[in-house]
Design an enzyme around this catalytic site. Structure first.
Site, short mmCIF file in Angstrom:
data_model
loop_
_atom_site.label_atom_id
_atom_site.label_comp_id
_atom_site.label_asym_id
_atom_site.label_seq_id
_atom_site.Cartn_x
_atom_site.Cartn_y
_atom_site.Cartn_z
N HIS A 108 7.19 -7.12 -1.07
CA HIS A 108 6.22 -7.45 -2.12
C HIS A 108 6.01 -6.31 -3.11
O HIS A 108 5.13 -6.39 -3.97
CB HIS A 108 4.87 -7.84 -1.50
CG HIS A 108 4.90 -9.17 -0.84
ND1 HIS A 108 3.90 -9.61 0.02
CD2 HIS A 108 5.79 -10.20 -0.90
CE1 HIS A 108 4.19 -10.83 0.46
NE2 HIS A 108 5.33 -11.19 -0.08
N ASP A 121 0.80 -1.23 0.00
CA ASP A 121 0.00 0.00 0.00
C ASP A 121 0.83 1.28 0.00
O ASP A 121 0.31 2.37 -0.20
CB ASP A 121 -0.96 0.01 1.18
CG ASP A 121 -0.29 -0.29 2.52
OD1 ASP A 121 0.80 0.27 2.77
OD2 ASP A 121 -0.84 -1.09 3.29
#
Length: 263
Positions: free
Chosen positions: A129, A114
């Site tokens: 990630h 995010d």
């Protein structure tokens, strides 16, 4: 006279003060306090297990699907993005960045894509990630600004978005299902683990991945303290020296208040 700690939060604050090199490991739980849902919880989009096309969401969001049918992968990436677009970093993200100002050798390993840690100015950040707001062409590698993409999508929502230079498929710089973790970030992590880490604090992660378990195992072997912040017990809770059973924002806010008492 030796200080008597009143609570686990009090003890963790003191550990932070006494530690030179600190590693925070963060997962979905730290962003849950920002109102950010997991991919299976996006407005009930995937409660029926399969997507409209008959795929498991993991397959729709896989590297293989991005190659074969990038329109399908982008469809669900965008649905998740729309469900999350009003979410922002919370106090837990902010406090970790504040701790880095006091303890400059503080690192953050996050599973989250995010970008919240980045948004609050976190240094020494390993986004294992990737970051969903970092875009590039899968053909020529040319970067694409997220703001440009959203402006284009306001005019016409076309999946997949294409590179204006070579017509290649634009994709986010994230690890999709079935893809390998990025070598740069993995090497960063292993270099960090080869050094001396004085304290590990895991926040909001279930610890199912080896790269989450390994730092905690190393800390145990080196007799270095470790802390788990999670309202629920996880499969690796037994590995930690201390547990704070609170949400990320509440726990970090309490730790920060106690830490300021020691400063």
């Amino acid at each position: 006279m030796k200080y008597k700690f009143k609570s686990t939060v009090d003890k963790v604050a003191n550990l932070l003060l006494d530690s030179k090199r600190i590693l925070f490991i963060t997962g979905a739980g730290i962003s849950a306090d920002s109102g950010l849902p997991t991919y299976r919880g996006v407005g009930g989009l995937y409660d029926g297990e399969l997507t409209e096309e008959g795929f498991a969401i993991e397959e729709a969001l896989s590297g293989g699907m991005m190659q074969r049918r990038p329109d399908i992968t982008w469809k669900y990436l965008w649905q998740i993005g729309e469900a999350c677009h009003e979410a922002y970093p919370n106090k837990a993200h902010e406090i970790i960045a504040e701790i880095q100002k006091i303890k400059s050798n503080t690192w953050v390993l996050t599973q989250n894509i995010d970008g919240f840690h980045y948004d609050v100015g976190t240094k020494n950040l390993i986004e294992i990630h990737g970051n969903a707001f970092s875009l590039f062409c899968s053909n020529c590698g040319k970067p694409k600004k997220y703001q440009e993409l959203t402006e284009e999508f306001k005019k016409e929502l076309v999946f997949p978005p294409r590179c204006p230079e070579c017509n290649g498929v634009i994709r986010p710089n994230v690890v999709l299902f079935g893809e390998q973790l990025p070598s740069k970030e993995i090497n960063q992590l292993y270099r960090l683990l080869d050094s001396t880490i004085d304290l590990i604090i895991s926040i909001g992660t279930s610890g199912v991945f080896p790269y989450i378990v390994e730092p905690v195992r190393i800390a145990n072997n080196r007799y270095k303290p470790s802390v788990e912040i999670n309202p629920s017990k996880t499969d690796i809770s037994y590995m930690f020296d201390y547990r704070i059973e609170l949400g990320a924002a509440e726990a970090m806010n309490q730790i920060w208040k106690h830490l300021q008492e020691f400063l």
